[in-house]
Design a protein around this motif. Structure first.
Motif, PDB file in Angstrom:
ATOM      1  N   ILE A 270      33.981  30.169  63.092  1.00  6.93           N
ATOM      2  CA  ILE A 270      33.388  30.761  64.293  1.00  6.93           C
ATOM      3  C   ILE A 270      33.479  32.284  64.174  1.00  6.93           C
ATOM      4  CG2 ILE A 270      33.525  30.970  66.795  1.00  6.93           C
ATOM      5  CD1 ILE A 270      34.902  28.263  66.870  1.00  6.93           C
ATOM      6  N   PRO A 271      32.362  32.982  64.134  1.00  2.00           N
ATOM      7  CA  PRO A 271      32.411  34.444  63.989  1.00  2.00           C
ATOM      8  C   PRO A 271      33.241  35.087  65.094  1.00  2.00           C
ATOM      9  CG  PRO A 271      30.170  33.638  63.696  1.00  2.00           C
ATOM     10  CD  PRO A 271      30.969  32.483  64.201  1.00  2.00           C
ATOM     11  N   GLY A 272      34.146  35.983  64.698  1.00  2.00           N
ATOM     12  CA  GLY A 272      34.935  36.717  65.667  1.00  2.00           C
ATOM     13  C   GLY A 272      36.100  35.963  66.248  1.00  2.00           C
ATOM     14  N   ALA A 273      36.327  34.718  65.816  1.00  2.00           N
ATOM     15  CA  ALA A 273      37.395  33.910  66.402  1.00  2.00           C
ATOM     16  C   ALA A 273      38.715  34.058  65.665  1.00  2.00           C
ATOM     17  CB  ALA A 273      36.982  32.432  66.426  1.00  2.00           C
ATOM     18  N   GLY A 274      38.775  34.901  64.652  1.00  2.00           N
ATOM     19  CA  GLY A 274      40.034  35.106  63.954  1.00  2.00           C
ATOM     20  C   GLY A 274      40.366  33.960  63.038  1.00  2.00           C
ATOM     21  N   LEU A 275      41.595  33.471  63.125  1.00  2.00           N
ATOM     22  CA  LEU A 275      42.070  32.424  62.230  1.00  2.00           C
ATOM     23  C   LEU A 275      41.745  31.041  62.769  1.00  2.00           C
ATOM     24  CD1 LEU A 275      45.588  33.920  61.421  1.00  2.00           C
ATOM     25  CD2 LEU A 275      43.545  34.001  59.978  1.00  2.00           C
ATOM     26  N   GLY A 276      41.635  30.101  61.857  1.00  2.00           N
ATOM     27  CA  GLY A 276      41.470  28.700  62.204  1.00  2.00           C
ATOM     28  C   GLY A 276      42.248  27.851  61.218  1.00  2.00           C
ATOM     29  N   ILE A 277      42.311  26.539  61.471  1.00  2.00           N
ATOM     30  CA  ILE A 277      42.994  25.653  60.541  1.00  2.00           C
ATOM     31  C   ILE A 277      42.004  24.622  60.012  1.00  2.00           C
ATOM     32  CG2 ILE A 277      45.315  25.978  61.446  1.00  2.00           C
ATOM     33  CD1 ILE A 277      45.000  23.406  63.039  1.00  2.00           C
ATOM     34  N   PHE A 278      42.200  24.251  58.735  1.00  2.00           N
ATOM     35  CA  PHE A 278      41.278  23.383  58.018  1.00  2.00           C
ATOM     36  C   PHE A 278      42.058  22.278  57.316  1.00  2.00           C
ATOM     37  CE2 PHE A 278      39.448  27.518  58.448  1.00  2.00           C
ATOM     38  CZ  PHE A 278      38.075  27.348  58.585  1.00  2.00           C
ATOM     39  N   THR A 279      41.531  21.083  57.354  1.00  2.00           N
ATOM     40  CA  THR A 279      42.180  19.996  56.635  1.00  2.00           C
ATOM     41  C   THR A 279      41.849  20.087  55.151  1.00  2.00           C
ATOM     42  OG1 THR A 279      42.390  17.593  56.395  1.00  2.00           O
ATOM     43  CG2 THR A 279      40.263  18.423  57.147  1.00  2.00           C
ATOM     44  N   GLY A 280      42.834  19.827  54.311  1.00  2.00           N
ATOM     45  CA  GLY A 280      42.621  19.831  52.865  1.00  2.00           C
ATOM     46  C   GLY A 280      42.308  18.460  52.318  1.00  2.00           C
TER      47      GLY A 280
ATOM     48  N   THR B 274      43.410  13.316  65.241  1.00  2.00           N
ATOM     49  CA  THR B 274      41.959  13.430  65.122  1.00  2.00           C
ATOM     50  C   THR B 274      41.261  12.472  66.080  1.00  2.00           C
ATOM     51  OG1 THR B 274      41.896  11.782  63.347  1.00  2.00           O
ATOM     52  CG2 THR B 274      42.099  14.096  62.699  1.00  2.00           C
ATOM     53  N   THR B 275      40.134  12.897  66.600  1.00  2.00           N
ATOM     54  CA  THR B 275      39.331  12.049  67.482  1.00  2.00           C
ATOM     55  C   THR B 275      38.064  11.564  66.783  1.00  2.00           C
ATOM     56  OG1 THR B 275      38.249  14.019  68.388  1.00  2.00           O
ATOM     57  CG2 THR B 275      40.175  13.179  69.562  1.00  2.00           C
ATOM     58  N   ARG B 276      37.899  11.971  65.533  1.00  4.62           N
ATOM     59  CA  ARG B 276      36.780  11.518  64.719  1.00  4.62           C
ATOM     60  C   ARG B 276      37.137  11.764  63.263  1.00  4.62           C
ATOM     61  NH1 ARG B 276      31.591  14.997  65.760  1.00  4.62           N
ATOM     62  NH2 ARG B 276      30.961  13.972  63.829  1.00  4.62           N
ATOM     63  N   SER B 277      36.384  11.192  62.347  1.00  4.52           N
ATOM     64  CA  SER B 277      36.621  11.443  60.929  1.00  4.52           C
ATOM     65  C   SER B 277      36.284  12.894  60.597  1.00  4.52           C
ATOM     66  CB  SER B 277      35.766  10.505  60.078  1.00  4.52           C
ATOM     67  OG  SER B 277      36.107   9.160  60.317  1.00  4.52           O
ATOM     68  N   ILE B 278      37.115  13.512  59.754  1.00  2.70           N
ATOM     69  CA  ILE B 278      36.905  14.904  59.342  1.00  2.70           C
ATOM     70  C   ILE B 278      37.038  14.957  57.826  1.00  2.70           C
ATOM     71  CG2 ILE B 278      37.600  17.303  59.656  1.00  2.70           C
ATOM     72  CD1 ILE B 278      39.141  16.444  62.156  1.00  2.70           C
ATOM     73  N   PRO B 279      36.044  15.475  57.126  1.00  2.00           N
ATOM     74  CA  PRO B 279      36.147  15.557  55.668  1.00  2.00           C
ATOM     75  C   PRO B 279      37.024  16.717  55.236  1.00  2.00           C
ATOM     76  CG  PRO B 279      34.102  16.536  56.373  1.00  2.00           C
ATOM     77  CD  PRO B 279      34.751  15.983  57.613  1.00  2.00           C
ATOM     78  N   ALA B 280      37.505  16.665  54.013  1.00  2.29           N
ATOM     79  CA  ALA B 280      38.295  17.759  53.456  1.00  2.29           C
ATOM     80  C   ALA B 280      37.511  19.061  53.566  1.00  2.29           C
ATOM     81  CB  ALA B 280      38.634  17.463  51.995  1.00  2.29           C
ATOM     82  N   GLY B 281      38.154  20.097  54.052  1.00  4.08           N
ATOM     83  CA  GLY B 281      37.504  21.386  54.244  1.00  4.08           C
ATOM     84  C   GLY B 281      36.981  21.609  55.641  1.00  4.08           C
ATOM     85  N   GLY B 282      37.066  20.581  56.506  1.00  5.23           N
ATOM     86  CA  GLY B 282      36.571  20.712  57.862  1.00  5.23           C
ATOM     87  C   GLY B 282      37.538  21.479  58.748  1.00  5.23           C
ATOM     88  N   GLU B 283      37.004  22.342  59.615  1.00  3.84           N
ATOM     89  CA  GLU B 283      37.856  23.072  60.548  1.00  3.84           C
ATOM     90  C   GLU B 283      38.246  22.161  61.704  1.00  3.84           C
ATOM     91  OE1 GLU B 283      38.197  27.299  63.024  1.00  3.84           O
ATOM     92  OE2 GLU B 283      36.377  26.871  61.858  1.00  3.84           O
ATOM     93  N   ILE B 284      39.470  22.348  62.201  1.00  2.60           N
ATOM     94  CA  ILE B 284      39.997  21.553  63.307  1.00  2.60           C
ATOM     95  C   ILE B 284      39.697  22.276  64.616  1.00  2.60           C
ATOM     96  CG2 ILE B 284      42.026  20.422  64.271  1.00  2.60           C
ATOM     97  CD1 ILE B 284      41.233  19.440  61.477  1.00  2.60           C
ATOM     98  N   PHE B 285      39.124  21.540  65.573  1.00  7.36           N
ATOM     99  CA  PHE B 285      38.811  22.100  66.889  1.00  7.36           C
ATOM    100  C   PHE B 285      39.397  21.205  67.977  1.00  7.36           C
ATOM    101  CE2 PHE B 285      35.119  23.393  64.253  1.00  7.36           C
ATOM    102  CZ  PHE B 285      35.234  24.772  64.361  1.00  7.36           C
ATOM    103  N   VAL B 286      39.877  21.820  69.048  1.00  5.96           N
ATOM    104  CA  VAL B 286      40.358  21.077  70.206  1.00  5.96           C
ATOM    105  C   VAL B 286      39.656  21.584  71.454  1.00  5.96           C
ATOM    106  CG1 VAL B 286      42.634  20.619  69.199  1.00  5.96           C
ATOM    107  CG2 VAL B 286      42.296  22.656  70.616  1.00  5.96           C
ATOM    108  N   ASP B 287      39.722  20.803  72.500  1.00  8.49           N
ATOM    109  CA  ASP B 287      39.046  21.127  73.760  1.00  8.49           C
ATOM    110  C   ASP B 287      39.963  21.969  74.639  1.00  8.49           C
ATOM    111  OD1 ASP B 287      37.650  21.226  76.111  1.00  8.49           O
ATOM    112  OD2 ASP B 287      37.300  19.061  76.248  1.00  8.49           O
ATOM    113  N   TYR B 288      39.594  23.216  74.889  1.00 12.46           N
ATOM    114  CA  TYR B 288      40.369  24.065  75.784  1.00 12.46           C
ATOM    115  C   TYR B 288      40.101  23.735  77.252  1.00 12.46           C
ATOM    116  CZ  TYR B 288      41.019  27.407  71.862  1.00 12.46           C
ATOM    117  OH  TYR B 288      41.335  28.020  70.685  1.00 12.46           O
ATOM    118  N   GLY B 289      38.972  23.093  77.508  1.00 11.36           N
ATOM    119  CA  GLY B 289      38.533  22.903  78.883  1.00 11.36           C
ATOM    120  C   GLY B 289      37.630  24.041  79.316  1.00 11.36           C
ATOM    121  N   GLU B 290      36.628  23.722  80.131  1.00 12.55           N
ATOM    122  CA  GLU B 290      35.663  24.744  80.556  1.00 12.55           C
ATOM    123  C   GLU B 290      36.322  25.858  81.362  1.00 12.55           C
ATOM    124  OE1 GLU B 290      32.448  22.900  82.598  1.00 12.55           O
ATOM    125  OE2 GLU B 290      31.840  21.658  80.884  1.00 12.55           O
ATOM    126  N   ASN B 291      37.381  25.530  82.097  1.00  6.23           N
ATOM    127  CA  ASN B 291      38.013  26.538  82.945  1.00  6.23           C
ATOM    128  C   ASN B 291      38.548  27.711  82.135  1.00  6.23           C
ATOM    129  OD1 ASN B 291      39.122  27.360  85.644  1.00  6.23           O
ATOM    130  ND2 ASN B 291      41.040  27.211  84.510  1.00  6.23           N
TER     131      ASN B 291
END
Length: 658
Positions: free
Chosen positions: A69-79, A185-202
């Motif tokens: 995500i541009p401008g989002a800084g660091l993220g985590i990725f599954t290997g 995980t809430t769905r299958s994620i391939p190697a190299g995929g970034e991990i995302f969680v729901d912050y909530g709209e608020n």
């Protein structure tokens, strides 16, 4: 020596978070790579159907790298490839930030970054432990970004214990008992995929203009409806005489979306080709290829987060420790350590209250927040630097360490080397993450070997003084944490241990630190309207049984909780449709506001002129919790001291104390 160290979702990373804005692409991404990404991601849907070979033992399973995500800084990725309902990484620890606003009275002259990286207490089953505040989930709980198109993981709930230490042991106050917090995980994620969680709209609603155009789930749904109409329109008007009608019309739509940015406009497919794909798989799903990085890229540009794993320390009274998951050569990375900076550590002070007004009494300093034990400080500075990765939070102290901390390379994402020459006033102005440490090996570390760093002589003296002066709490022999009873239930089978009625407790009382809560979905505001009188009703009249999660830990759900007294227990336990024992049924009286004991958390107070008796309550709708501030994390005289950052890497510009 004996030493210890252990250390709303409202997360913030740096700037634009939660969504790849329409029309933006990763730099250096060729069409060939994008197509490879698409093949890899869409083939991931087949993962559960295939028998894939086991990942290499030496393959890094989790990376810290620049987010997609541009401008989002660091993220985590599954290997590695992850199937649905898999653990993303090693478990995290959870640290209470107790009543923070009350203790600081919002008088800080800087922005506390921990406030952006914390979870609401209800999310980690901590709401009955503190009156206010939040919870810090150190590790994967702090690391993922949010993308409503691509969210693929969720947080679980923590366990609670102190790695075999009891309340009488001096080491028990130095680290958090909330641990084993899993990201799933809430769905299958391939190697190299970034991990995302729901912050909530608020979370995005409260961040102002900066987040005003981040698309929500409903915006992607609206775009899908629009794309269907767009497709029908193009089928009607595109002919051999105007073969470019669809592409030309799409260009107009893209241009208009840029002129007047909206959340739905940001949810539009990023390219004409993506639009074609979105018509088949949906606008949200069309974003999947953009969140994938190759393992080769991650090996070169990322930092491995699973070189160590948590376990019970080899040191007495140290609780948990960090152990090498694979061979780590001298100079090799043990763990990355991006840090949140706290310019003035007095912001972590905790105070007593005035007995007459119950307001904060700054003349009564009662200690510091537990998070201090997981931060680095310096004797000549007010600054605290708090790593927020796990399992680095488990690394203990030794005078003969096999690792140390150093500053990350200046090319590391989200590490601003120029901050090292700015003073404390400069750091107060920085309201985002911008510094990063690395834990590196000072000699070869073998698989399974515990990892240690040197916390510094100041820390060691403070620890020795604490141990010498330690006196076990008066209730050490009678204190039984609620988690112990919950564990006993699990060992005997779901809900097999009957709860005692108030009459049975006259001869066999529960420990004084425990409270029984009755849960229900439907009391809410209606309870305030009932008025003076006595009311009796069946639990099933107030709740939809089919909507209740009947898992053994269902009391952690978002339900109304009322302190209650059990007055009756059914003679026999009940079984569900599959023959599983789901415990006895109970009758209970809700405790009125004038009879609630001190330090018992209440969500909704029952007026003293009302009496509520609920019958036929299932065991899953009753929980046993600890009283507020009764856990070991809140004991008076607890050990609190930051680790000392080495003199040779601490900038002179930050030394603002004599």
């Amino acid at each position: 020596m004996h030493v210890v160290k252990h250390k709303k979702k409202d997360i913030n990373k740096t700037q634009v978070i939660g969504c790849r804005l329409r029309g933006e692409h990763q730099p250096s991404e060729t069409p060939k790579i994008i197509k490879m990404r698409m093949w890899h991601y869409y083939s991931a849907a087949l993962l559960p159907l295939l028998v894939a070979p086991s990942a290499s033992k030496d393959q890094c399973r989790l990376y810290l790298a620049e987010s997609t995500i541009p401008g989002a800084g660091l993220g985590i990725f599954t290997g590695i490839d992850l199937e649905e309902n898999s653990n993303v990484a090693e478990p995290d620890i959870v640290i209470p930030l107790a009543d923070y606003d009350w203790h600081t009275n919002n008088e800080m002259d800087f922005h506390l970054l921990w406030g952006e990286y914390s979870w609401q207490g209800t999310e980690v089953s901590m709401e009955t432990d503190i009156m206010g505040g939040s919870a810090l989930v150190i590790g994967t709980g702090c690391m993922p970004n949010c993308n409503f198109a691509l969210n693929n993981a969720r947080e679980g709930k923590p366990d609670y214990n102190h790695a075999g230490l009891q309340r009488k042991d001096h080491g028990v106050t130095g680290f958090t008992g909330f641990h084993n917090q899993r990201m799933i995980t809430t769905r299958s994620i391939p190697a190299g995929g970034e991990i995302f969680v729901d912050y909530g709209e608020n979370w995005f609603e409260t961040r102002g203009v900066q987040m005003a155009h981040v698309p929500y789930t409903i915006n992607f749904e609206m775009v899908d409806e629009f794309l269907l109409k767009f497709k029908n329109l193009c089928l009607k008007y595109q002919t051999s005489d105007n073969p470019d009608f669809t592409k030309d019309l799409w260009s107009v739509i893209e241009a208009e979306a840029r002129v007047i940015p909206t959340r739905s406009g940001s949810a539009l497919p990023l390219t004409f080709e993506d639009m074609q794909s979105a018509q088949a798989v949906g606008s949200a799903e069309s974003r999947l290829p953009y969140s994938l990085r190759t393992i080769e890229w991650l090996d070169e540009h990322g930092r491995c987060m699973d070189n160590i794993r948590p376990g019970n320390s080899t040191l007495p009274n140290a609780g948990r420790g960090a152990f090498a998951a694979r061979f780590i050569p001298k100079g090799g990375l043990v763990a990355p350590g991006p840090v949140l900076h706290i310019p003035n550590q007095t912001a972590m002070n905790m105070y007593g209250s005035d007995p007459l007004t119950d307001e904060r009494d700054v003349t009564t300093h009662t200690g510091m927040q537990l998070i201090v034990n997981y931060c680095f400080g310096h004797r000549k500075s007010t600054l605290l630097l708090c790593p927020y990765t796990s399992p680095s939070a488990y690394i203990n102290h030794s005078r003969k360490p096999n690792a140390r901390v150093v500053w990350a390379d200046k090319t590391t994402p989200n590490h601003n080397a120029d901050w090292l020459v700015g003073d404390i006033e400069f750091l107060k102005e920085q309201e985002v993450i911008g510094l990063s440490l690395n834990f590196v090996a000072t000699r070869d570390i073998q698989p399974g070997e515990e990892v240690f760093i040197d916390y510094g002589r100041e820390w060691e003296k403070a620890w020795e003084k604490y141990v010498k002066e330690w006196k076990p709490p008066a209730d050490s022999d009678t204190f039984v944490p609620a988690s112990t009873l919950q564990k006993a239930e699990l060992q005997k089978g779901d809900r097999l241990i009957p709860l005692r009625t108030v009459f049975e407790q006259e001869d066999d009382p529960y420990p004084q630190n425990l409270v029984i809560y009755c849960h229900t979905d439907s009391f809410g505001e209606g309870l305030f309207l009932w008025g003076e009188g006595e009311y009796e009703y069946e639990w099933s009249e107030m709740n939809n049984w089919d909507e209740w999660d009947q898992d053994v830990n269902s009391e952690a759900r978002w339900t109304a909780k009322f302190p209650c007294e059990i007055i009756y227990r059914s003679e026999e336990a009940y079984v569900d449709d599959e023959g599983n024992n789901i415990g006895h049924r109970y009758s209970a009286t809700l405790i009125t506001q004038d009879n609630v004991q001190e330090n018992v958390w209440t969500q909704i107070s029952i007026p003293s002129d009302e009496k509520h008796v609920i019958h036929d309550i299932p065991r899953m709708a009753i929980s046993i919790r600890d009283k507020m501030y009764s856990k070991n994390e809140f004991l008076e005289g607890s050990f609190r001291h930051a680790m000392m950052i080495p003199d040779d890497i601490f900038p002179v510009a930050w030394m603002n104390l004599p």
